[in-house]
Design a protein around this motif. Structure first.
Motif, short mmCIF file in Angstrom:
data_model
loop_
_atom_site.label_atom_id
_atom_site.label_comp_id
_atom_site.label_asym_id
_atom_site.label_seq_id
_atom_site.Cartn_x
_atom_site.Cartn_y
_atom_site.Cartn_z
N GLY A 75 19.47 -26.46 27.03
CA GLY A 75 18.24 -26.49 26.24
C GLY A 75 17.21 -27.38 26.92
N THR A 76 16.01 -27.39 26.39
CA THR A 76 14.96 -28.24 26.92
C THR A 76 15.20 -29.68 26.48
N PRO A 77 14.65 -30.66 27.19
CA PRO A 77 14.91 -32.06 26.83
C PRO A 77 14.59 -32.39 25.37
N ASP A 78 13.53 -31.80 24.82
CA ASP A 78 13.17 -32.12 23.43
C ASP A 78 14.19 -31.61 22.43
N GLN A 79 15.01 -30.63 22.83
CA GLN A 79 16.03 -30.14 21.91
C GLN A 79 17.19 -31.10 21.76
N PHE A 80 17.24 -32.11 22.61
CA PHE A 80 18.26 -33.14 22.49
C PHE A 80 17.69 -34.42 21.87
N LEU A 81 16.56 -34.27 21.20
CA LEU A 81 15.96 -35.34 20.40
C LEU A 81 16.00 -34.89 18.95
N PRO A 82 17.08 -35.18 18.22
CA PRO A 82 17.25 -34.66 16.85
C PRO A 82 16.11 -35.09 15.95
N ARG A 83 15.71 -34.17 15.07
CA ARG A 83 14.66 -34.49 14.12
C ARG A 83 14.97 -33.85 12.78
N ARG A 84 14.46 -34.48 11.73
CA ARG A 84 14.67 -33.99 10.38
C ARG A 84 13.44 -33.22 9.91
N ASP A 85 13.70 -32.13 9.20
CA ASP A 85 12.65 -31.39 8.51
C ASP A 85 13.22 -31.03 7.14
N GLY A 86 13.01 -31.92 6.17
CA GLY A 86 13.62 -31.72 4.86
C GLY A 86 15.13 -31.79 4.97
N ASP A 87 15.79 -30.72 4.57
CA ASP A 87 17.25 -30.66 4.62
C ASP A 87 17.76 -30.08 5.93
N ARG A 88 16.88 -29.92 6.89
CA ARG A 88 17.28 -29.39 8.19
C ARG A 88 17.39 -30.52 9.21
N LEU A 89 18.51 -30.54 9.93
CA LEU A 89 18.65 -31.42 11.08
C LEU A 89 18.56 -30.52 12.30
N ILE A 90 17.48 -30.67 13.06
CA ILE A 90 17.15 -29.75 14.14
C ILE A 90 17.52 -30.36 15.48
N ALA A 91 18.34 -29.66 16.24
CA ALA A 91 18.72 -30.10 17.59
C ALA A 91 19.64 -29.06 18.19
N ARG A 92 19.72 -29.05 19.50
CA ARG A 92 20.69 -28.20 20.18
C ARG A 92 22.10 -28.64 19.75
#
Length: 361
Positions: A75-92
């Motif tokens: 994945g791209t580097p930013d995909q290994f920077l987890p972030r929250r969006d409400g009840d979603r934890l977004i990351a590779r």
């Protein structure tokens, strides 16, 4: 949620197949969470580390094995920077499947010491590149069990069937010539594209979900590098996924499947198959399947049975006569730019897994 900081640390590890240090780092991070007091068997095959955790000095035959993979697709580097969006934890890797693996590790830590039946936690780092150096390697080294729960994402539904997998190579031969004098040559690329068309006529590209055999054209190459030359060779690679009921594949040898594809192609094209990975299937009334369904329903989920089009490490157990299912957290976007885990499913998953394991006698 104390779970979240650890999950984010794990998601930040770029544990892709080409980064062996990060594969080991992800494995060690989860083993640290399991903690002391257990036997940890470490395995390594072709640079891919894995581990098996259990109670006691000697490896037993396990009643249940919890299987989780810690590797992810690139994945791209930013995909290994987890972030929250409400009840979603977004990351590779959030959905596929680091969060489920982490929950499995914590449940194992809590229950294994006092469980009346032997439990194991199996952590591997190569599922995304085939699983042969993780789960398959451990099975070949004698790891056995009655039932396996693989933590691939399922939204607390129970996956009892998945498709088999075949990689097919089509090789076309022709005759080289100057491209200004086409009639003196035989273009291998033309022959190959006719072969691909014939295969896709037999197995049309799916435009909607369908439980049938599918063939994906993955790559076409030729050794010809000149633009003014008729190519004398060409090769295509096909990705084939098949359900258990397709007898052209199930129960067939690699040579038989290769002959099947060669027969579909025009003269001058030969198919090669290295292996046939069988489909995976568990009967719906299996007692452990029913127990998992009950545990999911107690958490407000349907626990419905699913079939998956993709292959999983469950197939390595199926080949040995060991029943395995997929049961994990929810989410979406697998392998995509916005892959996420649904955090509302994490604690229900933990409780359902706990209820299932504590029901075993």
């Amino acid at each position: 949620m104390d779970f979240l900081p650890l999950a984010e640390d794990l998601l930040a590890v770029r544990s892709t197949a080409d980064r062996p240090d990060d594969l080991l780092r992800a494995l060690d991070l989860v083993l640290e969470e399991v903690g002391p007091g257990f036997t940890v068997e470490r395995f390594e095959s072709r640079g891919k580390p894995s581990a098996l955790v259990y109670v006691g000095p000697r490896r037993p035959h396990f009643r249940v094995i919890l299987n989780g993979h810690l590797d992810v697709v690139p994945g791209t580097p930013d995909q290994f920077l987890p972030r929250r969006d409400g009840d979603r934890l977004i990351a590779r890797g959030a959905q596929d499947m680091k969060l489920s693996a982490l929950v499995q590790a914590q449940v194992f830590r809590a229950l294994a010491p006092t469980s009346p039946v032997p439990l194991a936690l199996q952590l591997v780092t190569d599922e995304e590149v085939g699983g042969r150096d993780g789960t398959a390697h451990q099975v070949a080294e004698g790891v056995t069990g009655d039932f396996v729960v693989i933590g691939e994402h399922s939204g607390l539904r129970v996956v009892t069937e998945s498709k088999g997998l075949v990689g097919v190579r089509l090789d076309a031969t022709g005759r080289a010539a100057h491209s200004a004098y086409q009639w003196l040559g035989d273009n291998a690329l033309h022959t190959l594209t006719r072969a691909v068309d014939a295969v896709l006529t037999a197995y049309p590209v799916a435009t909607a979900e369908a439980w049938r055999t599918t063939v994906t054209l993955a790559r076409i190459t030729t050794t010809n590098q000149a633009l003014n030359q008729v190519p004398s060779d060409a090769t295509a690679w096909l990705d084939v996924r098949f359900p258990a009921e397709d007898t052209d594949f199930t129960g067939r040898t690699a040579d038989q499947v290769a002959a099947h594809f060669t027969a579909l192609c025009p003269p001058g094209v030969t198919a090669t198959v290295n292996s046939v990975e069988p489909p995976h299937r568990v009967v719906s009334d299996h007692s452990d399947v029913l127990a998992l369904q009950r545990a999911a329903r107690e958490q407000g989920y349907t626990g419905e049975l699913l079939r998956k089009h993709g292959a999983a490490d469950s197939r390595f157990y199926f080949q040995r006569g060991v029943d395995a299912v997929i049961f994990g957290v929810g989410g979406d976007g697998q392998h995509g730019p916005d892959e996420y885990a649904d955090l509302t499913t994490v604690e229900p998953y933990r409780r359902a897994l706990t209820a299932f394991l504590t029901s075993l006698t």
